[in-house]
Design an enzyme around this catalytic site. Structure first.
Site, short mmCIF file in Angstrom:
data_model
loop_
_atom_site.label_atom_id
_atom_site.label_comp_id
_atom_site.label_asym_id
_atom_site.label_seq_id
_atom_site.Cartn_x
_atom_site.Cartn_y
_atom_site.Cartn_z
N GLU B 92 0.86 -0.92 0.53
CA GLU B 92 -0.33 -0.05 -0.30
C GLU B 92 1.02 1.42 0.18
O GLU B 92 0.82 2.09 -0.81
CB GLU B 92 -1.40 0.06 1.42
N PHE B 94 5.03 2.66 0.50
CA PHE B 94 6.51 2.12 0.33
C PHE B 94 6.96 3.58 0.65
O PHE B 94 7.34 4.51 -0.33
CB PHE B 94 6.32 1.41 -0.83
N SER B 136 9.69 6.11 -9.63
CA SER B 136 9.78 4.78 -9.40
C SER B 136 9.26 3.84 -10.11
O SER B 136 9.19 2.19 -10.34
CB SER B 136 8.02 5.06 -8.26
N TYR B 140 10.15 -0.28 -10.37
CA TYR B 140 9.74 -1.33 -10.47
C TYR B 140 9.93 -2.56 -11.31
O TYR B 140 10.24 -3.31 -11.43
CB TYR B 140 8.26 -1.25 -9.87
#
Lengths: 170, 170
Positions: B92, B94, B136, B140
């Site tokens: 949820e 980070f 980000s 990922y």
């Protein structure tokens, strides 16, 4: 049309598994369904359930063609996960046989999910919809939902299988 | 090179967790939307039925921030359910404080989360990312994450409390 909404119980798992498969066929992703009736029984009805379900049921005289004639056949399922962070209620997947659309069953299911969420102190209901599923998108927008991906640019990401195991390596 | 530890959050951490939640929300330009309180975090995370789990990253006192904080990063996650593949770990929030980035803390947090997911037999880890957060997204994707919104057309929908109430009264 008469219908009732109730909490799912462990005996419903066979029907829930069937409807999950049917919804996956509609979404053209049957090969992605790995879950079994046994998984649903263990994960949903043990001491610490990972999901909750509600069921819409019609009486015997309205059963679908596949009904066995012995018990009222269930027609719809919704799974709800109650989240804690933004205290959101999230639900995923809803399926109604085509012949039962337009009878207010979908709306009643969603209303029940909303009631359960509000009773648990939730502030928001989140879920995902496929962009080509126009009838669902229209239904949800009509209920007052917002498309967070379009409006705010949030993308839904996933890390699975080999990628997740690779991440877990030392 | 900063040394740090990752550990499970404890009740005493709720003040730091809320501070970091607000910092992340500020970065996303939505700080005013954080209505959560320390009391909520305590009740929802450390009661009989935790709605979330939290990992915190802590540095030794000698490396504390100018304001005196030693808890400088966190990840908030919970378990949810996908009707096709079963248990999922949903990431949820980070966040690592700016001055502590580039030290491998984020990667280590993700590694521990992945280990948790594999150990609890989750099929996948899901999360959302804002599309303008290119750093980000690249972080990922380098680790094998897929953008389901882009690749499969999934859109995140939300309905807030006001509209949930309207739904229940119809």
């Amino acid at each position: 049309m008469d219908f009732s909404i109730r909490a799912a119980n462990v005996e419903d798992c066979k029907d829930i598994a069937r409807m999950i498969t049917e919804l996956a066929e509609y979404e053209k992703v049957t090969d992605q369904v790995k879950i079994t009736q046994r998984d649903l029984e263990q994960d949903g009805f043990s001491k610490n359930p990972f999901f909750h379900g509600i069921i819409a049921e019609v009486p015997e005289q309205h059963k679908s063609k596949e009904g066995d004639g012995k018990t009222p056949t269930r027609y719809s399922t919704r799974q709800m996960q109650v989240f804690g962070c933004e205290t959101a209620v999230a639900s995923d997947k809803k399926w109604l046989y085509l012949c039962f659309l337009g009878k207010g069953i979908g709306k009643a299911l969603m209303s029940k999910v909303a009631q359960l969420g509000l009773a648990a102190g939730c502030h928001q209901l989140n879920f995902t919809v496929l962009d080509w599923n126009k009838s669902s998108v229209d239904f949800y927008l009509h209920q007052g939902c917002t498309d967070v991906t379009t409006d705010m640019g949030y993308h839904y990401m996933s890390c699975k299988g080999e990628a997740m195991e690779h991440l877990a390596q030392p | 090179m900063a040394s740090f530890i990752l550990r499970k959050a404890e009740p005493k951490d709720v003040s730091d967790i809320l501070r970091l939640i607000k910092e992340l929300a500020k970065f996303e330009e939505m700080e005013e939307q954080v209505i959560l309180t320390e009391k909520d975090l305590l009740e929802d995370g450390f009661g009989d039925h935790p709605f979330y789990h939290c990992l915190v990253a802590e540095v030794p006192k000698e490396q504390q921030s100018p304001e005196g904080y030693t808890v400088i990063g966190f990840a908030m996650y919970y378990f949810t359910y996908d009707p096709w593949i079963g248990k999922l770990l949903y990431l949820e929030d980070f966040y690592v404080m700016q001055d502590y980035r580039g030290l491998g803390i984020g990667s280590q947090i993700l590694k521990v989360l992945s280990e948790t997911a594999v150990r609890t037999r989750c099929s996948s880890m899901h999360f959302i990312v804002a599309e303008n957060n290119t750093k980000s997204i690249e972080f990922y994707k380098r680790r094998g994450a897929a953008d389901l919104s882009f690749e499969e057309g999934w859109r995140l929908f939300a309905i807030d409390k006001e509209d949930l109430l309207k739904m229940t009264s119809k």
